[in-house]
Design an enzyme around this catalytic site. Structure first.
Site, mmCIF file in Angstrom:
data_model
loop_
_atom_site.group_PDB
_atom_site.id
_atom_site.type_symbol
_atom_site.label_atom_id
_atom_site.label_comp_id
_atom_site.label_asym_id
_atom_site.label_seq_id
_atom_site.Cartn_x
_atom_site.Cartn_y
_atom_site.Cartn_z
ATOM 1 C CG ASP A 15 -1.679 -1.267 1.446
ATOM 2 O OD1 ASP A 15 -2.059 -1.894 0.453
ATOM 3 O OD2 ASP A 15 -1.904 -1.640 2.610
ATOM 4 C CD GLU A 221 -8.956 -2.657 -0.896
ATOM 5 O OE1 GLU A 221 -9.348 -2.683 0.280
ATOM 6 O OE2 GLU A 221 -8.210 -3.532 -1.389
#
Length: 320
Positions: A15, A221
């Protein structure tokens, strides 16, 4: 197109939120570990406990690890699971925004502050009032800072409507409008929301909001926003269909019109990224699970050059 390069071979990071500070690339990733928790749709196996910061002089140089800059044990309201974070700079301070479950197992968004981009970051006493869900990403634009956030399933976005918690979570289906990511302008202090969060609406080519059943295009997301040639590019993951997609608009609030796929599926379940311009070239930072043998909760960071077509569309990158 150049081949993607792994950045941190000695550890599992995911991420990546990447920014240019002081003419260097700074990477703010999640820190994966072997949690020994069975994999499930709520993401309990992603049980991250701290954040490191890495810096690079350029995309070909080794990444310098500045060590642990924030640990869950130092956050007063901590429950568990430090997921994807982002960092913004304003008036000599660096603000790290992070999702963390509180002691009731509800995701909130917290803030930690530092004097340097490499930290360490000192957490505030409480989460941001009115915050919920995951994946904060901050855009600095025209003197304002805007936070995008939200994630389905384990990200808990389905538990809310109009910024209020529901008695029972509800996921739209089929032809119903898909759940939207959120945008909120940050207050001057950078420690609180400056307004009520709003929906970030993603439209199809006919001007209709994407539907929940359109799983290869709808938001799941991993919000990220960058500007290129006067346009705002909102990019995101489709989650269970494993694509990185993007849509474009004329202002930070949108609406955004779907444009295409940035990255096809990689090894591993999640796809999460950032896009940054550095020394006149654009780069996509993301992760996959090749080095861990496909363990979806042990991910490794990668970078690859990102290119545009003449019409402003992004050239699709083939995943691993």
């Amino acid at each position: 197109m150049k081949k993607a390069r792994y950045l941190i071979p000695g550890d599992y990071m995911a991420d990546p939120a990447v920014h240019v500070f002081n003419d260097k690339l700074y990477i703010y990733p999640s820190h994966d570990r072997e949690s020994c928790i069975p994999e499930n749709d709520s993401g309990d196996h992603f049980d991250m406990r701290d954040y490191h910061v890495f810096s690079m002089d350029d995309v070909e140089s080794d990444a310098t690890d500045h060590g642990v800059v924030l640990d869950a044990g130092d956050i007063p309201w901590a429950g568990r699971q430090l997921w994807d974070c982002d960092v913004a700079y304003r008036d000599g301070k660096y603000y790290l925004y992070f999702p963390l479950k509180d002691r009731n197992d509800i995701f909130r968004i917290g803030v930690a502050v530092a004097d340097r981009p490499e930290g360490p970051f000192i957490p505030c006493e409480n989460p941001m009032k009115g915050s919920y869900s995951i994946d904060p990403a901050v855009l600095s634009d025209g003197g304002n800072c805007y936070m995008y956030f939200g994630g389905l399933w384990g990200g808990q976005l389905q538990r809310y409507r109009n910024n209020r918690a529901l008695e029972c979570a509800v996921l739209p289906e089929g032809g119903e409008p898909a759940l939207c990511p959120k945008i909120v302008r940050l207050g001057d202090s950078m420690l609180e929301f400056g307004e009520e969060p709003r929906d970030v609406v993603i439209l199809d080519e006919k001007g209709n909001p994407l539907t929940a059943g359109d799983t290869k295009r709808r938001f799941f997301e991993a919000s990220w926003v960058h500007r290129h040639n006067g346009k705002y590019y909102f990019s995101y993951s489709t989650g269970d269909t494993h694509l990185l997609c993007y849509a474009t608009g004329d202002n930070p609030y949108g609406p955004f019109v779907y444009r295409g796929v940035i990255l096809t599926p990689v090894v591993g379940w999640t796809t999460h990224h950032s896009i940054v311009k550095f020394r006149e070239k654009w780069y996509l930072f993301h992760h996959d699970c090749v080095p861990s043998g496909g363990k979806t909760w042990l991910r490794s960071l990668k970078v690859i050059e990102l290119e545009y077509n003449e019409d402003g569309s992004i050239k699709t990158i083939e995943g691993t």
